[in-house]
Design an enzyme around this catalytic site. Sequence first.
Site, PDB file in Angstrom:
ATOM      1  N   HIS A  80       1.311  19.943  63.890  1.00  0.00           N
ATOM      2  CA  HIS A  80       1.448  20.742  62.672  1.00  0.00           C
ATOM      3  C   HIS A  80       0.192  21.542  62.346  1.00  0.00           C
ATOM      4  CE1 HIS A  80       5.468  19.470  61.767  1.00  0.00           C
ATOM      5  NE2 HIS A  80       5.115  18.264  62.173  1.00  0.00           N
ATOM      6  N   HIS A 126      17.431  18.231  69.325  1.00  0.00           N
ATOM      7  CA  HIS A 126      16.194  18.528  68.593  1.00  0.00           C
ATOM      8  C   HIS A 126      15.131  18.970  69.592  1.00  0.00           C
ATOM      9  CE1 HIS A 126      13.482  17.372  64.964  1.00  0.00           C
ATOM     10  NE2 HIS A 126      12.894  18.305  65.701  1.00  0.00           N
TER      11      HIS A 126
END
Length: 569
Positions: free
Chosen positions: A322, A136
């Site tokens: 984000h 990841h």
Amino acid sequence: MPTKIPRNDYAAMYGPTTGDRVRLADTDLIIEVERDLTTYGEEVKFGGGKVIRDGMGQSQVTRAQCAVDTVITNALIVDHSGIYKADVGLKDGRIHKIGKAGNPDTQPNVDIIIGPGTEAIAGEGRILTAGGFDAHIHFICPQQIEDSLHSGITTMLGGGTGPAHGTLATTCTPGPWHIGRMLQSLDAFPMNFGLSCKGNASQPEALVEMVSAGACAMKLHEDWGTTPGAIDCCLSVADEMDVQVMIHTDTLNESGFVENTLAAIGDRTIHAFHTEGAGGGHAPDIMKVVGYENILPSSTNPTMPYTVNTLEEHLDMLMVCHHLDKSIPEDVAFAESRIRKETIAAEDILHDMGAFSVMASDSQAMGRVGEVIIRTWQTADKMKKQRGRLAEETGDNDNARVMRYIAKYTINPALVHGMSREIGSIEEGKRADLVLWSPAFFGVKPEMSLIGGTIVMAQMGDPNASIPTPQPVYSRPMFGAFGRAVERSAVLFVSEAAQAAGIGDQLGLAKDTLAVKSTRDIRKSDMIHNSFRPDIHVDPETYDVRANGELLTCEPATDLPLAQRYFMY
């Protein structure tokens, strides 16, 4: 004539043998040697007055006659397959044989031949593991690779193009042009790599184009719109082209709830990222997917293990990662919906039960690239202290727990992503991507890392000193990390379609490319030591987590092993 020596003396000379126990760093984890493949009285060891000398432990056999390139002597192997002692012979960048090394002309039971062309690495008193696999990765900056390598990782899979805002939030290398540039860049680093492309599309053509360009996986991310339609389209392309799909589901439940996502997935295999939810996913009950046979759940390391500092640091991390704005109430509410102490606490326990199968980083995007291995063992230690021995343990050791946890960052991600025939474990025929550890520094600071049988990193003292050990001793890149050796040691994993099209020649890549295989028929039951599938219920009001009706909760840790004691400078 045979003689006996005290067990302590034997361990000091040749390393621990069957029945000996070893503590892992400053944890409470104790491993016990299950078997010893060497021969008492015929052990090989390098050095003045030792065994590996001409006519003694070293034969006259040439490389062409099957002498190995490198022998690692008397190593304590810690692997998903067991905890045992052996010599390991390397040849052509692969693990040639695990067993007893020496000279067959003078010694019995030799299956690893040492010749004049054989290099020796002393494994006495050292632990040997497979190189770690971080599945990841946000490829935000190339400096991540060095930090990852020096922590014991030898393979990185993920997506990105650098510090572009799409990459800061999502593990996607979008489009054939970017995939080509990234593969050409990754040619230069002493690390194995695989790239994931963007999987968010409602029509298949762009996805087929990216997989054909060299991506070995696709990533569905909520920031690009993980709708049921995108999920279905992505998985359909994956099934056709034999690549894995990773998913970061819809935190806000805008396009559906977890049940809608499960319906869109159907019975198709998918790798669920940060399945606890703090890293993203249907709030608050994404965790229920750990009970499904076709869903392969992983964690990212910022929530692992649960400590008194975990909640406090996560809100700011999430706002940055984000691209959220603290002045917008809806952005703050979005962030707060993902940070739940109840599910974070349950995550530790589900890892200990073997319900979560993989550990990864989420590098620089709510995860620390150099701490996959550290946090895995911190979690194992915390769970032993809080939950006691596993029911599966036999004897006065933690072997079952250790094999469960090492599988989370070695063999299981390799299985998930179709790479297990090449990497993920210490097995004959696999790539010699190996890490050697001093037990006192296990999980924290590797003593040496090899990729494709070449030393790429090692602890090294002052280069101007008269011997290698004077301070400052720290991990430094070795010859395998430079020049053409990088190209011949590490590899790039690509799709079968890209491999068949000759992607290496198309892009002028120097590293070998290897195709991922059999990603679509992997199931949760294939996850080694981590295949438990409990029925999970998350209370929508209290966030309490129950597995098969049992409440899962634990206290946050106030201190951890493998921490400041090892990082004073």
